[in-house]
Design a protein around this motif. Structure first.
Motif, PDB file in Angstrom:
ATOM      1  N   LEU A 135      78.229  94.123  79.946  1.00 51.50           N
ATOM      2  CA  LEU A 135      77.230  94.130  78.877  1.00 51.50           C
ATOM      3  C   LEU A 135      77.106  95.494  78.212  1.00 51.50           C
ATOM      4  O   LEU A 135      77.182  96.525  78.873  1.00 51.50           O
ATOM      5  N   THR A 136      76.910  95.460  76.912  1.00 57.13           N
ATOM      6  CA  THR A 136      76.493  96.643  76.154  1.00 57.13           C
ATOM      7  C   THR A 136      75.072  96.386  75.667  1.00 57.13           C
ATOM      8  O   THR A 136      74.615  95.232  75.633  1.00 57.13           O
ATOM      9  N   PRO A 137      74.351  97.412  75.266  1.00 60.96           N
ATOM     10  CA  PRO A 137      73.014  97.177  74.705  1.00 60.96           C
ATOM     11  C   PRO A 137      73.041  96.218  73.519  1.00 60.96           C
ATOM     12  O   PRO A 137      72.156  95.370  73.370  1.00 60.96           O
ATOM     13  N   GLN A 138      74.086  96.339  72.702  1.00 58.40           N
ATOM     14  CA  GLN A 138      74.176  95.468  71.530  1.00 58.40           C
ATOM     15  C   GLN A 138      74.373  94.004  71.917  1.00 58.40           C
ATOM     16  O   GLN A 138      73.764  93.110  71.323  1.00 58.40           O
ATOM     17  N   ARG A 139      75.236  93.768  72.901  1.00 54.48           N
ATOM     18  CA  ARG A 139      75.447  92.379  73.332  1.00 54.48           C
ATOM     19  C   ARG A 139      74.173  91.819  73.963  1.00 54.48           C
ATOM     20  O   ARG A 139      73.822  90.652  73.734  1.00 54.48           O
ATOM     21  N   ALA A 140      73.482  92.623  74.741  1.00 53.11           N
ATOM     22  CA  ALA A 140      72.237  92.164  75.351  1.00 53.11           C
ATOM     23  C   ALA A 140      71.240  91.744  74.277  1.00 53.11           C
ATOM     24  O   ALA A 140      70.548  90.717  74.414  1.00 53.11           O
ATOM     25  N   LEU A 141      71.163  92.489  73.187  1.00 47.90           N
ATOM     26  CA  LEU A 141      70.243  92.140  72.098  1.00 47.90           C
ATOM     27  C   LEU A 141      70.672  90.847  71.404  1.00 47.90           C
ATOM     28  O   LEU A 141      69.838  90.013  71.047  1.00 47.90           O
ATOM     29  N   ARG A 142      71.982  90.667  71.223  1.00 44.09           N
ATOM     30  CA  ARG A 142      72.453  89.421  70.602  1.00 44.09           C
ATOM     31  C   ARG A 142      72.120  88.217  71.474  1.00 44.09           C
ATOM     32  O   ARG A 142      71.764  87.143  70.966  1.00 44.09           O
ATOM     33  N   ILE A 143      72.238  88.384  72.781  1.00 44.32           N
ATOM     34  CA  ILE A 143      71.888  87.293  73.701  1.00 44.32           C
ATOM     35  C   ILE A 143      70.407  86.953  73.578  1.00 44.32           C
ATOM     36  O   ILE A 143      70.020  85.782  73.482  1.00 44.32           O
ATOM     37  N   LEU A 144      69.550  87.964  73.554  1.00 44.61           N
ATOM     38  CA  LEU A 144      68.113  87.726  73.412  1.00 44.61           C
ATOM     39  C   LEU A 144      67.790  87.047  72.087  1.00 44.61           C
ATOM     40  O   LEU A 144      66.926  86.164  72.023  1.00 44.61           O
ATOM     41  N   ALA A 145      68.469  87.463  71.029  1.00 42.71           N
ATOM     42  CA  ALA A 145      68.233  86.835  69.725  1.00 42.71           C
ATOM     43  C   ALA A 145      68.638  85.368  69.749  1.00 42.71           C
ATOM     44  O   ALA A 145      67.926  84.503  69.216  1.00 42.71           O
ATOM     45  N   MET A 146      69.779  85.068  70.361  1.00 35.53           N
ATOM     46  CA  MET A 146      70.223  83.675  70.463  1.00 35.53           C
ATOM     47  C   MET A 146      69.202  82.842  71.224  1.00 35.53           C
ATOM     48  O   MET A 146      68.861  81.713  70.818  1.00 35.53           O
TER      49      MET A 146
ATOM     50  N   HIS B 141      70.937  97.870  81.209  1.00 34.33           N
ATOM     51  CA  HIS B 141      71.844  97.448  80.140  1.00 34.33           C
ATOM     52  C   HIS B 141      71.333  97.717  78.724  1.00 34.33           C
ATOM     53  O   HIS B 141      72.124  97.965  77.825  1.00 34.33           O
ATOM     54  N   LEU B 142      70.028  97.645  78.499  1.00 31.17           N
ATOM     55  CA  LEU B 142      69.497  97.952  77.162  1.00 31.17           C
ATOM     56  C   LEU B 142      69.263  99.438  76.967  1.00 31.17           C
ATOM     57  O   LEU B 142      69.365  99.957  75.861  1.00 31.17           O
ATOM     58  N   ARG B 143      68.891 100.113  78.035  1.00 29.03           N
ATOM     59  CA  ARG B 143      68.673 101.550  78.020  1.00 29.03           C
ATOM     60  C   ARG B 143      67.763 101.977  76.867  1.00 29.03           C
ATOM     61  O   ARG B 143      66.646 101.497  76.751  1.00 29.03           O
ATOM     62  N   SER B 144      68.226 102.832  75.978  1.00 31.30           N
ATOM     63  CA  SER B 144      67.350 103.353  74.920  1.00 31.30           C
ATOM     64  C   SER B 144      67.038 102.315  73.849  1.00 31.30           C
ATOM     65  O   SER B 144      66.200 102.557  72.980  1.00 31.30           O
ATOM     66  N   LEU B 145      67.691 101.149  73.901  1.00 32.20           N
ATOM     67  CA  LEU B 145      67.404 100.096  72.926  1.00 32.20           C
ATOM     68  C   LEU B 145      66.357  99.101  73.422  1.00 32.20           C
ATOM     69  O   LEU B 145      66.119  98.086  72.769  1.00 32.20           O
ATOM     70  N   GLN B 146      65.713  99.391  74.549  1.00 31.54           N
ATOM     71  CA  GLN B 146      64.675  98.494  75.040  1.00 31.54           C
ATOM     72  C   GLN B 146      63.593  98.192  73.997  1.00 31.54           C
ATOM     73  O   GLN B 146      63.168  97.031  73.886  1.00 31.54           O
TER      74      GLN B 146
ATOM     75  N   THR C 142      63.616 103.755  63.882  1.00 36.29           N
ATOM     76  CA  THR C 142      62.788 104.025  65.047  1.00 36.29           C
ATOM     77  C   THR C 142      63.531 103.959  66.371  1.00 36.29           C
ATOM     78  O   THR C 142      62.948 104.215  67.412  1.00 36.29           O
ATOM     79  N   VAL C 143      64.824 103.626  66.359  1.00 39.07           N
ATOM     80  CA  VAL C 143      65.541 103.416  67.609  1.00 39.07           C
ATOM     81  C   VAL C 143      66.734 104.349  67.707  1.00 39.07           C
ATOM     82  O   VAL C 143      67.479 104.534  66.750  1.00 39.07           O
ATOM     83  N   ALA C 144      66.916 104.919  68.881  1.00 35.86           N
ATOM     84  CA  ALA C 144      68.035 105.816  69.096  1.00 35.86           C
ATOM     85  C   ALA C 144      69.360 105.057  69.063  1.00 35.86           C
ATOM     86  O   ALA C 144      69.427 103.875  69.364  1.00 35.86           O
ATOM     87  N   ALA C 145      70.435 105.763  68.722  1.00 33.86           N
ATOM     88  CA  ALA C 145      71.751 105.130  68.685  1.00 33.86           C
ATOM     89  C   ALA C 145      72.205 104.782  70.090  1.00 33.86           C
ATOM     90  O   ALA C 145      71.900 105.485  71.058  1.00 33.86           O
ATOM     91  N   PRO C 146      72.944 103.672  70.253  1.00 36.12           N
ATOM     92  CA  PRO C 146      73.394 103.260  71.576  1.00 36.12           C
ATOM     93  C   PRO C 146      74.488 104.168  72.112  1.00 36.12           C
ATOM     94  O   PRO C 146      75.200 104.834  71.364  1.00 36.12           O
ATOM     95  N   SER C 147      74.641 104.171  73.420  1.00 34.37           N
ATOM     96  CA  SER C 147      75.707 104.914  74.073  1.00 34.37           C
ATOM     97  C   SER C 147      76.820 103.959  74.468  1.00 34.37           C
ATOM     98  O   SER C 147      76.570 102.829  74.860  1.00 34.37           O
ATOM     99  N   ASP C 148      78.059 104.416  74.370  1.00 40.51           N
ATOM    100  CA  ASP C 148      79.193 103.573  74.748  1.00 40.51           C
ATOM    101  C   ASP C 148      79.509 103.694  76.239  1.00 40.51           C
ATOM    102  O   ASP C 148      80.350 102.968  76.764  1.00 40.51           O
ATOM    103  N   ASP C 149      78.891 104.640  76.916  1.00 42.04           N
ATOM    104  CA  ASP C 149      79.215 104.885  78.320  1.00 42.04           C
ATOM    105  C   ASP C 149      78.442 103.963  79.240  1.00 42.04           C
ATOM    106  O   ASP C 149      77.239 103.791  79.111  1.00 42.04           O
ATOM    107  N   THR C 150      79.139 103.373  80.207  1.00 39.78           N
ATOM    108  CA  THR C 150      78.477 102.561  81.216  1.00 39.78           C
ATOM    109  C   THR C 150      77.701 103.467  82.153  1.00 39.78           C
ATOM    110  O   THR C 150      78.238 104.445  82.670  1.00 39.78           O
TER     111      THR C 150
END
Length: 387
Positions: free
Chosen positions: A250-261, A280-285, A359-367
């Motif tokens: 999972l990336t933060p972006q994928r986690a958000l897409r799952i929640l939206a679905m 998995h969401l980290r700073s995108l919570q 209002t949201v920080a950019a995601p990180s690509d690092d696991t």
């Protein structure tokens, strides 16, 4: 995007999207992410305004489960170095619950490892429910004890349990890949028993176990068919010592897409952001709050969450408010005593992708594997809980 306009219109009418539309949400690009969040946010606000319901977990019995669920740190054969203890006494469980309530939790979730409760276990949990309700006026209690036997759901309801949680976790087609000691139909049956006994059904999923997009859509559609009142969305915590320890999908972006679905498929259902959000969401919570209307406060069953005060600060900073005990979570048409009355007043706030981006920080690509932290405080220890 025409897709998003269609999904918003359907969500506002409580109309089920097609499987193709749900799959298309998961297939959107990172460039389209804020558009997806903004669209699903309109549906969330229509039915739940800007309220966030807080829930608090109390692990009544930890570890040594005879089931072989691959994702679970408490499973048969798990080498995860988690806390292991037998049943908490009702007074101790009530004290742990009180910490969550003091932190703002509206619902206390009582969880115990194992295939399912014995009748003696049901008696023990019933005493705990009574103790919690005597000491915390207005609190909801949800039990999560595994597979139920005949009559046990009714006894829990009589004891004061407001809800029962039993997750479907993944699609029926792939359920055998993560568990062999019980099957998908056993889980469906337990949710239906809880509903038949008059308890509010709570049933959700775990994402990130290596499943396909089709599996995610299938399990969410299966949940929609069961029609629970709340759907927890968990993101796999890959505990060392479990079969899925290396599943970092999972990336933060994928986690958000799952929640939206999930929000588009379950527009007027309580969607709860559950285990694994910090990992998995980290700073995108904060972005997820535009999609869900419920979260867990503080720690989870065997892992630690972020500090309860930080959860509260995140909610406030994102422009949301904690739902009080004097507010009913579900919109009026979903309440059992309303008989199809008109939906509750919608929140007028619209918001858009530009506001979200600011209002949201950019995601990180690092696991960030270092974010998995085994719980060492709270229930079953001498240390104060995190709430």
């Amino acid at each position: 995007m025409e897709l998003l306009n269609t999904l918003v219109d359907k969500g506002l009418r409580r109309e089920l999207p097609t499987r193709e539309e749900a799959l298309a949400v998961l297939a959107t690009s990172d460039d389209e992410l804020l558009d997806v969040v903004a669209a699903a946010g309109k549906v969330r606000r229509q039915w739940f305004g800007r309220r966030v319901k807080l829930n608090y977990l109390v692990n009544l019995k930890s570890g040594l489960c005879p089931e072989d669920c691959s994702y679970c740190s408490q499973r048969l054969g798990s080498k995860a170095e988690i806390l292991k203890y037998t049943w908490l006494k009702p007074d101790d469980a009530s004290k742990a619950a009180a910490a969550g309530v003091a932190g703002g939790a509206k619902r206390v979730c009582l969880v115990a490892s194992g295939r399912g409760p014995t009748d003696k276990d049901v008696d023990r949990v019933s005493e705990t429910i009574s103790a919690i309700k005597e000491q915390n006026e207005g609190v909801e209690v949800c039990a999560c004890l595994g597979l139920l036997s005949d009559g046990q759901a009714g006894r829990l309801r009589e004891a004061g349990a407001d809800a029962y949680n039993h997750n479907l976790n993944t699609s029926e087609a792939t359920y055998g890949d993560i568990c062999t000691t019980h099957d998908f139909s056993d889980r469906v049956s337990t949710v239906q028993q809880a509903q038949a006994a008059g308890m509010s059904a709570c049933s959700g999923l775990i994402a990130g176990m290596g499943e396909s997009d089709a599996d995610l859509v299938d399990v969410v559609f299966a949940l929609r068919e069961l029609d629970p009142d709340s759907v927890p969305v968990n993101f796999l915590i890959p505990f060392e010592g479990t079969p899925l320890a290396k599943e970092w999908n999972l990336t933060p972006q994928r986690a958000l897409r799952i929640l939206a679905m999930v929000r588009f498929v379950c527009p007027d259902i309580e969607v709860r952001l559950a285990g694994g959000r910090e990992v998995h969401l980290r700073s995108l919570q904060p972005l997820a709050l535009h999609l869900v209307n419920s979260i867990f406060l503080g720690d989870y069953l065997t892992s630690e969450g972020q500090a309860g005060k930080d959860d509260l600060a995140m909610i406030a900073d994102a422009g949301f408010e904690v739902e009080g005990t004097d507010t009913t979570t579900l919109p009026e048409h979903r309440r059992p005593d309303c008989g199809g009355a008109a939906a509750c007043d919608a929140d007028d706030a619209e918001g858009d992708a530009a506001d979200l981006a600011a209002t949201v920080a950019a995601p990180s690509d690092d696991t960030r594997r270092d974010l998995v932290s085994v719980r060492r405080r709270g229930a079953g220890t001498d240390l104060p809980p995190n709430a």
